[in-house]
Design a protein around this motif. Structure first.
Motif: not given
Length: 396
Positions: A170-171, A184-186, A335-337, A374-375
């Motif tokens: 997702i992301g 970021p996407r993860h 999100y991670p990162g 992704s909003y």
């Protein structure tokens, strides 16, 4: 669009602030203009002279890096400048940006793109804040003429879209514009679950009320139950009982509740309580985004023009986009990162990642073209003046 939304308003309509969470229409008009004047013209056009040196203090929102600002809860005290003067401000800044556009560096063009998306967010807030303001008027005036309603059959029972679980992503994928909090996407781990194929209707919510849903502490989180009692909450915002009939207040005045339409103006606390009553739960934002991966973010019932927007009964299908922002059970956290961007605009999302919950899917007041699957929208759990609704999920 912004100026079309403002067109029916008097100077008084545009000045008054109905609650601390809402801003006057005049402030929205000026604040979105201040963004372009400050971050584009001031910072990237040599020799630019401000339209009015008082305006940064009046129309900054929460950017600490931009210095002192007028208190948010006192925005309704700004009777001057007038609405006409604010519209003159907008015209002057728009003209200056248009003149500078051919020579602006890439960094300024990125800020213009951000400013456009920022203004679209304020267009939705403009609508919901004016709705709240007019609801506080004992006369309950309509901003727009009511339109004839077309009878729609009640939807059938909720269907379920099953997911076997596993690793998903997702992301935002980095293509095109997105707010920083969308990435970021993860990867995420999903457990087997099912998500409802539509949102909950007004008719289903009325059944929750009739069954004592607002009086049964078993279904409520502790904070939610304290909120219900302290605020004497008995129904969604803008609902009232007229004999045996529920009515709602909208941009077209007070009218009977449409039992087939999605319920809206409910808080996270109410959404969570309804899910408990229905022997279900709210989806996580990851579950929502995975099921919505192929949805058209420009589809559904979104705002195309100024008018009496409201959620409408779905003609069929999952209807994952539009009508109502859907509460998830996910806290609004990074999100991670995640790293906020440098400078004042880096304050835009990251510093609000505490105490709020994520909503997905857009609403009838979201300008069409603004959304992505992704909003991530976010509000505090007691807030409900936005077009917020409920989609259920359950574990398998």
């Amino acid at each position: 669009m912004t100026e079309a939304l403002a067109a029916p308003l008097s100077d008084a309509d545009a000045t008054v602030q109905s609650m601390p969470d809402a801003s006057p229409a005049k402030w929205h008009l000026a604040h979105t203009t201040w963004f372009f004047e400050t971050f584009v013209l001031r910072d990237h056009v040599p020799g630019y002279q401000r339209f009015d040196d008082r305006y940064p203090f009046l129309f900054n929102s929460y950017y600490e890096a931009e210095g002192a600002r007028h208190a948010r809860h006192r925005r309704g005290m700004v009777t001057r400048p007038t609405l006409a003067e604010v519209l003159d401000y907008r015209a002057a800044v728009n003209a200056a940006v248009a003149e500078a556009l051919p020579t602006l560096p890439p960094a300024a063009l990125e800020l213009i793109e951000l400013g456009i998306h920022h203004e679209q967010q304020h267009q939705e807030l403009f609508v919901t804040d004016i709705l709240h303001l007019f609801s506080e008027n004992p006369c309950e005036p309509a901003l727009y003429e009511p339109q004839r309603k077309q009878p729609v059959a009640m939807p059938g029972p909720v269907g379920w879209i099953e997911h076997a679980g596993g690793i998903a992503e997702i992301g935002h994928d980095g293509t095109g514009f997105a707010f920083d909090c969308e990435g970021p996407r993860h990867r995420v781990l999903l457990h087997p679950h099912a998500i409802a194929d539509r949102t909950i209707t007004n008719g289903e919510w009325a059944a929750f009320i009739a069954d004592g849903g607002y009086r049964d502490a078993r279904h409520w989180l502790s904070d939610g139950w304290a909120w219900v009692k302290a605020e004497a909450i008995e129904a969604p915002l803008y609902w009232a009982k007229d004999g045996d009939t529920w009515t709602r207040f909208g941009l077209d005045g007070r009218r009977p509740v449409d039992p087939a339409a999605p319920v809206t103006h409910v808080s996270f606390y109410e959404a969570d309580a309804y899910a408990s009553w229905a022997d279900a739960r709210l989806p996580t934002e990851a579950e929502w985004e995975v099921v919505a991966a192929d949805a058209d973010p420009a589809g559904g019932n979104q705002m195309d023009a100024a008018g009496a927007v409201e959620p409408r009964p779905s003609p069929g299908g999952p209807a994952l986009v539009g009508d109502v922002w859907e509460w998830t059970g996910s806290a609004y956290r990074p999100y991670p990162g995640f790293r906020p961007v440098e400078g004042a605009v880096g304050e835009y999302n990251g510093k609000f990642m505490s105490g709020q919950f994520v909503l997905r899917g857009g609403s009838c007041a979201t300008p069409r073209g603004h959304l992505r699957t992704s909003y991530r929208n976010f509000f505090y759990p007691h807030q409900r003046w936005q077009f917020t609704g409920v989609r259920l999920a359950k574990d398998l």
